[in-house]
Design an enzyme around this catalytic site. Structure first.
Site, PDB file in Angstrom:
ATOM      1  N   SER A  54       0.798  -1.228   0.000  1.00 18.06           N
ATOM      2  CA  SER A  54       0.000   0.000   0.000  1.00 18.06           C
ATOM      3  C   SER A  54       0.824   1.268   0.000  1.00 18.06           C
ATOM      4  CB  SER A  54      -0.941   0.015   1.211  1.00 18.06           C
ATOM      5  OG  SER A  54      -2.010  -0.877   1.016  1.00 18.06           O
ATOM      6  N   LYS A  57       0.343   3.563  -2.854  1.00 13.14           N
ATOM      7  CA  LYS A  57      -0.789   4.499  -2.885  1.00 13.14           C
ATOM      8  C   LYS A  57      -0.301   5.946  -2.861  1.00 13.14           C
ATOM      9  CE  LYS A  57      -4.463   1.700  -0.711  1.00 13.14           C
ATOM     10  NZ  LYS A  57      -3.850   0.396  -0.450  1.00 13.14           N
ATOM     11  N   SER A 114      -6.479   3.276   4.249  1.00 12.85           N
ATOM     12  CA  SER A 114      -5.730   2.512   3.237  1.00 12.85           C
ATOM     13  C   SER A 114      -6.683   1.788   2.291  1.00 12.85           C
ATOM     14  CB  SER A 114      -4.785   1.501   3.900  1.00 12.85           C
ATOM     15  OG  SER A 114      -3.798   1.069   3.001  1.00 12.85           O
TER      16      SER A 114
END
Length: 388
Positions: A54, A57, A114
């Site tokens: 993640s 991101k 997230s």
């Protein structure tokens, strides 16, 4: 003729054969940079492309912030949720294809929760062809433009996929960009809780383990997949210093929290900022060709401060580089060379060198004598001419 002169600066100590200030970590890769000076304090496998989970991101958020800056999006823009975005598992905002969601809520969903689904919604909105795959290609192209040469994306959120990789250095470069270029939006990274529509009460807290510890942490993003392990892109401010770091490949969330706090404390405690050389310091004199004086001083255009190990002596060397002899006329303040400062274990620093005073052209007779000497040299040869 390119001239290189090695100098000894005033701040010189015993040479260390090993970087005793190096941080020991169980992370697969680690990268630490001092925000103010741009000095890299730690580099462990920093250019190794690894699954970022993640943490990737952050690249989607960079694209979103750029779109906010140029007006393609506003915080109040409402975006639809596709079936593909809603189908994502893992960490989510629990979005539904019937939803229409504000961009600001989606940003918080990406940072705090997230949310894989929130990231995909933003990606589809900015994609050239409306698909997440198209946005991933755009992410990769933009990363290259920003100098992130070890990053390739297959999706917007870090969902495991072959070839979806980033290096720790690239993540650090990206984090520094988010901090520097988007201060208005960077404040979202310090939000510790976001209860979107009451849908995910168990997933409303920011996973960043450093927030709230009182060590100045204010960002940025955690990551975890089975393949990538546990990682964190973090940043913290103490006093007038900011440190940004990346760690990845740890075995557990507890390991990630412990190593993150250790690395922040290490970066702030083990280094002190020292002025290496002051602005206007004359470091040497250069020979002048056809000038009304034979030499001109070379002085630093700016002061140079470096973070150095606080309790360990290091050797510092400097090298003056210029093309000499310098040809008259020369104006005071004219850039005529460069000072390169090196400390073992750190990136070199460079500062322009300026002429300390005006140098006019020599008179007619000196010029004629010089020209005659050159002709004699060409016709009859002789010893090597020395350039300063």
């Amino acid at each position: 003729m390119l001239t290189r002169l090695r100098l000894v600066l005033g701040l010189v100590f015993s040479l260390l054969t090993l970087p005793l200030w190096a941080f020991e970590t169980e992370a697969t890769a680690a990268y630490v940079i001092d925000h103010n000076t741009g000095q890299v304090l730690l580099d462990i496998n920093a250019d190794l492309p690894l699954p970022p989970a993640s943490m990737s991101k952050l690249m989607t958020l960079n694209m979103v912030f750029e779109a906010l800056e140029d007006g393609r999006l506003t915080l109040d823009t409402v975006l639809p949720v596709s079936a593909e975005a809603a189908a994502y598992g893992g960490s989510t905002m629990f979005l539904d294809p019937r939803d229409r969601v504000r961009v600001e809520d989606l940003i918080l969903g990406v940072i705090v929760l997230s949310g894989n689904d929130a990231t995909a919604v933003l990606a589809e909105a900015l994609s050239p062809d409306g698909t997440e795959e198209g946005f991933a290609r755009l992410m990769t192209d933009r990363a290259r433009q920003l100098g992130m040469m070890n990053s390739s994306f297959r999706n917007s959120n870090g969902w495991p996929a072959p070839g979806h990789v980033m290096s720790a250095r690239d993540l650090g470069v990206l984090a520094e960009r988010l901090i520097t270029e988007f201060p208005l939006y960077y404040t979202y990274f310090s939000e510790r809780e976001f209860a979107f529509d009451g849908r995910a009460p168990d997933n409303r807290f920011n996973r960043n383990p450093l927030l709230g510890l009182g060590i100045g942490a204010d960002g940025l993003k955690t990551g975890h997949t089975q393949e990538a392990g546990y990682g964190l892109v973090g940043s913290a401010v103490q006093g007038n210093r900011r440190v940004t770091f990346v760690i990845s490949g740890l075995d557990s969330a507890a390991d990630r929290a412990r190593e993150s706090e250790r690395i922040v404390n290490w970066a702030f405690r083990q280094f002190a900022e020292r002025e290496v050389i002051s602005e206007g310091t004359e470091v040497t004199q250069a020979e002048v060709f056809l000038g009304d004086r034979a030499l001109v001083g070379l002085e630093t255009a700016s002061s140079v401060s470096m973070l150095l190990p606080a309790l360990i002596d290091v050797e510092m060397e400097a090298e003056v580089i210029y093309t000499g002899p310098l040809e008259a006329p020369i104006a005071a303040g004219q850039e005529v060379g460069e000072l390169v400062i090196r400390v073992e274990g750190f990136d070199e620093r460079r500062v322009p060198l300026l002429a300390s005073e005006d140098v006019g052209m020599a008179g007619l007779m000196p010029r004629l004598r010089t020209a005659a000497g050159q002709v004699w040299q060409m016709v009859f040869g002789g010893g090597d001419q020395l350039a300063g």
